[in-house]
Each structure stands twice: as structure tokens, then as C-alpha cells.
Design an enzyme around this catalytic site. Structure first.
Site, PDB file in Angstrom:
ATOM      1  N   ARG A   1       0.823  -1.217   0.000  1.00  0.00           N
ATOM      2  CA  ARG A   1       0.000   0.000   0.000  1.00  0.00           C
ATOM      3  C   ARG A   1       0.849   1.255   0.000  1.00  0.00           C
ATOM      4  NH1 ARG A   1      -2.406  -2.189   4.928  1.00  0.00           N
ATOM      5  NH2 ARG A   1      -4.033  -3.641   4.289  1.00  0.00           N
TER       6      ARG A   1
ATOM      7  N   ARG B   1       4.246 -28.123   5.069  1.00  0.00           N
ATOM      8  CA  ARG B   1       5.194 -27.550   6.005  1.00  0.00           C
ATOM      9  C   ARG B   1       4.600 -27.744   7.384  1.00  0.00           C
ATOM     10  NH1 ARG B   1      10.107 -27.134   5.046  1.00  0.00           N
ATOM     11  NH2 ARG B   1      10.423 -25.247   6.303  1.00  0.00           N
TER      12      ARG B   1
ATOM     13  N   ARG C   1       9.090 -16.411  13.479  1.00  0.00           N
ATOM     14  CA  ARG C   1       8.486 -15.273  14.171  1.00  0.00           C
ATOM     15  C   ARG C   1       8.264 -15.608  15.635  1.00  0.00           C
ATOM     16  NH1 ARG C   1       2.816 -15.483  10.739  1.00  0.00           N
ATOM     17  NH2 ARG C   1       2.408 -17.675  11.084  1.00  0.00           N
TER      18      ARG C   1
ATOM     19  N   GLU D   1       8.329 -19.622  16.656  1.00  0.00           N
ATOM     20  CA  GLU D   1       7.860 -20.524  15.611  1.00  0.00           C
ATOM     21  C   GLU D   1       9.013 -20.989  14.740  1.00  0.00           C
ATOM     22  OE1 GLU D   1       3.879 -18.558  14.535  1.00  0.00           O
ATOM     23  OE2 GLU D   1       4.482 -19.678  12.757  1.00  0.00           O
TER      24      GLU D   1
ATOM     25  N   TYR E   1      -4.476 -23.920   0.855  1.00  0.00           N
ATOM     26  CA  TYR E   1      -4.015 -22.914   1.815  1.00  0.00           C
ATOM     27  C   TYR E   1      -5.185 -21.972   2.123  1.00  0.00           C
ATOM     28  CZ  TYR E   1      -0.467 -19.558   3.660  1.00  0.00           C
ATOM     29  OH  TYR E   1       0.297 -18.707   4.422  1.00  0.00           O
TER      30      TYR E   1
ATOM     31  N   ASP F   1      -7.729 -19.703   4.370  1.00  0.00           N
ATOM     32  CA  ASP F   1      -7.864 -18.914   5.590  1.00  0.00           C
ATOM     33  C   ASP F   1      -9.121 -19.384   6.318  1.00  0.00           C
ATOM     34  OD1 ASP F   1      -5.615 -17.333   5.350  1.00  0.00           O
ATOM     35  OD2 ASP F   1      -6.637 -15.841   4.115  1.00  0.00           O
TER      36      ASP F   1
END
Ligand code: UDP
Length: 372
Positions: free
Chosen positions: A176, A249, A280, A306, A354, A356
């Protein structure tokens, strides 16, 4: 006469949504899960007043009004907005890529200056049609950001060079030219107050649930119980891996309870260099503004480091590796499902997608409309 209309294998979001709708339609439903807990990978566990996202951070976000209305029947959502911080060798950058990121990276001040900088780097790299994640990333945000904020993180997360990964993965991230740190472009966003487990518990209210049972190891007996099976486990496991294993993964979490109120000042900090071994660190209390449900500030904190790894049989699968090779293998498994007319394959593992959370719920609701 079968005891149930539906056997739902897996008490995650897909299974819980289907079970709820089926029960509401007057069907007899049994939900089973091989874990001792409901809620699949959105499971949260309360530690020292903090809802810890045990299988990785989940931030609910959607543009889908129907899905938003649906989840709000089972939980109140807080106003959490995801804005992760990227840590590159101690340099901090704002995510997703926005004017704060560009200003810190290049000192640019206006959107025109930022756009010109990106264009200059894209041109220098000579990319016209991005064919992989690396080219896609450079053409979206330029080489500097690719080098510092994308390459290391992505290679750690996926265990593959960016040139061998599909471009679509990085298109999940917004770019953005505004000062907007909100990671998601979604209209609605938040964390269910009291945790995801409570939300799923509410969906499953009044429904028989059996935990700690493995469907595949006792398949025949379970199949005899119901007219139809809603299977949300891995599709390749269902067929005994007969065509080979689909790649995933996996993620390993190192959780620590710290005797201090604030470790990193944000829910998510991404370590985007390739030297730090974790991808992270999540500090769970910041999903709920550092307070318990009564509004009291919490004196301690729980963090999760993680680590991403290649999945092998026996590990928890997290992310399907949606590249060409796995796509072809999935298509062959999908073909096998045609002869399983009494089984519906759904969810991230059942469809090797994948997804959400909101997309999983939308897909479960769409199937309910068709089926019920
Ligand atoms: N990504 C990155 N740097 C970051 C965060 C994300 O390069 O700091 C890339 C990475 O390739 C990742 C993709 O963006 O796989 C999608 O990230 P997202 O945060 O959406 O993944 P998730 O939250 O599902 O783990």
C-alpha cells in the site's frame, strides 16, 4: 438403520460448522477427532489468563458478510488489528509493506517517491512477467524489501528457495502507498473474546463429540455408524498414501511463560533475516490488549517461537505446499474421491488448500446449502 446421518471426522472449523448446520437441520451427527481437544488448529488454551494459540496465531478476518454474521453468533469479536513488525538484524520495519516501511527503507516521504523507487528497482531487475515468488516480490516492492523482509523469511517458512515457490503466496500480502499498518485488507477483523476454543465449543453445543479416536485406524466400524462421512483429515492419509505423500510444512512452537508484563510490545514480530532460526515470535496477550476478560492487566506473558520444518509422517501438517508437483498429486487423489460417494472431503487438509479461516467457513456453509 444407521445411528447417525453424518459422521464428521475432525472437530476443526470445517467440521464444527458442518456439524452445527446439520444438527440445526434436524440431522443426527457424531463428531470425532483424534486429538483430545476440539477446534483443530485454531485451538486456544488459557495459561495465566492468556488465550494461547497452541497451533499458531489465528487472526480472524473476512470480507464475507455471511461468514462474519455466522461467526458472530458464536463469539464476540474484539477490535484486534494485525500489524506485525519485521525484525531484520535488529532493524524494525512495519508490515505489511506500506508508507512506513518505504520511509524507513529509503527515506521516501510521498507515495509518488515510494512508487518511483519500486519502479526503478523493478526495472533494474528486468522483470516483466513474474514467474515465481522472487520475481513476484521484486516486481511488487523492489529488491531492497525483497532482500531484507521477504527472502529470508520465506525461505525459512517454506524451506525452499523463493525462485522455486509459486508467486501467489506473496500476493497474499498487501502493498500500500498509504500509512496503513493493517496487515489485512478485510472489512471485518478480530479475535473471539474468550478464545477460539470457546467459539468452536459453542458451535458444537448439543452435538455428540468423541475425542482421542482415530478414524482411519478403525474406519470400517466408524463408517457403519453413519450414512455419510464428512472427512476433514489429510486426503492422502485417507487413501493410505497409496499415490505418495502430499508435502506440507510443519511448525514447531517453543512456548515460554515469562515473569514480565511485556516482551516485545506486539502480538507478532517476524524475524526476516536468514540467521535467526525461528520465523516469528508471537506474544499472545497482545491479541487481547494485554488484559483478561475482566479488563485486568496481566502481570505475565506467554511467547511462542515458531520454527518451520518439512513435514514427515507423524508430524502435524500445517501448510499445504501448493506447487505444481503437489498440485498434480492432489488432482490424482481427488480423482480417487469420485469412487467414495458417501464421503465429503473438506477443509485445509481434506482439500489440500491454503485456506484462511473465513474461506474454510464459507466453503463449509456452501456445502451445507447443497447437502442439507
Ligand atoms: N512473508 C514475507 N515476510 C514477512 C511475512 C510474510 O516474506 O515478514 C511472505 C512469506 O512468503 C509468507 C507469505 O508472505 O509465506 C504469506 O505470509 P502470511 O503472513 O500470509 O502467512 P501465514 O500468516 O499464513 O503464515
Amino acid at each position: 438403520m444407521k445411528k447417525y446421518d453424518y459422521l464428521v471426522v475432525g472437530a476443526g472449523l470445517y467440521g464444527a460448522v458442518f456439524a452445527h448446520e446439520a444438527k440445526a437441520a434436524g440431522k443426527r451427527v457424531l463428531v470425532i477427532d483424534k486429538r483430545d481437544t476440539i477446534a483443530g488448529n485454531v485451538y486456544t488454551e488459557k495459561i495465566e489468563g492468556i488465550n494461547v494459540h497452541k497451533y499458531g496465531a489465528h487472526i480472524f478476518h473476512t470480507n464475507n458478510q455471511e461468514v462474519w454474521n455466522f461467526v458472530n453468533r458464536f463469539a464476540t469479536f474484539n477490535r484486534f488489528t494485525n500489524s506485525p513488525v519485521a525484525n531484520y538484524h535488529g532493524e524494525l520495519y512495519s508490515l505489511p509493506f506500506n508508507m512506513y516501511t518505504f520511509n524507513k527503507m529509503w527515506g521516501v516521504v510521498t507515495p509518488e517517491e515510494a512508487a518511483a523507487k519500486i519502479e526503478e528497482q523493478r526495472k533494474a531487475a528486468g522483470i516483466t512477467e513474474p514467474k515465481n515468488l522472487e520475481e513476484q516480490a521484486i516486481s511488487l516492492v523492489g529488491t531492497d524489501i525483497y532482500e531484507k523482509l521477504i527472502r529470508g523469511y520465506t525461505q525459512k517458512q517454506w524451506g525452499r528457495p523463493c525462485r522455486e515457490l509459486p508467486a501467489f503466496i506473496i500476493r497474499r500480502l498487501p502493498v500500500r502507498l498509504t500509512f496503513d499498518n493493517n496487515y489485512f485488507n478485510a472489512l471485518y477483523q478480530g479475535i473471539p473474546v474468550g478464545g477460539y476454543t470457546k467459539m468452536v465449543e459453542n458451535m458444537l453445543e448439543g452435538i455428540e463429540v468423541e475425542l482421542g479416536v482415530d478414524y482411519l485406524s478403525d474406519k470400517q466400524r466408524f463408517d457403519e455408524l453413519a450414512k455419510k462421512v464428512i472427512y476433514t483429515g489429510p486426503i492422502d492419509a485417507y487413501f493410505g498414501y497409496s499415490l505418495g505423500t502430499l508435502e506440507y510444512r510443519s511448525v514447531r512452537f517453543e512456548n515460554e511463560l515469562l515473569d514480565k508484563p511485556n516482551f516485545q510490545g506486539n502480538a507478532a514480530v517476524n524475524y526476516t533475516d536468514s540467521d535467526t532460526p525461528w520465523t516469528r515470535i508471537i506474544e499472545h496477550k497482545w491479541f487481547e490488549f494485554g488484559r483478561d476478560e475482566e479488563g485486568n492487566e496481566l502481570p505475565k506473558t506467554v511467547i511462542s517461537k515458531e520454527y518451520s520444518s518439512e513435514w514427515k509422517p507423524g508430524d502435524e501438517p500445517y501448510y499445504p505446499v501448493n506447487d505444481e508437483k503437489n498440485g498434480e498429486l492432489y488432482a490424482r487423489y481427488k480423482k480417487l474421491t469420485e469412487s467414495e460417494s458417501n464421503v465429503k472431503f473438506g477443509g485445509r487438509l481434506g482439500e489440500y488448500k491454503y485456506y484462511d479461516m473465513d474461506a474454510v467457513i464459507a466453503s463449509a456453509l456452501a456445502y451445507c446449502k447443497e447437502e442439507l
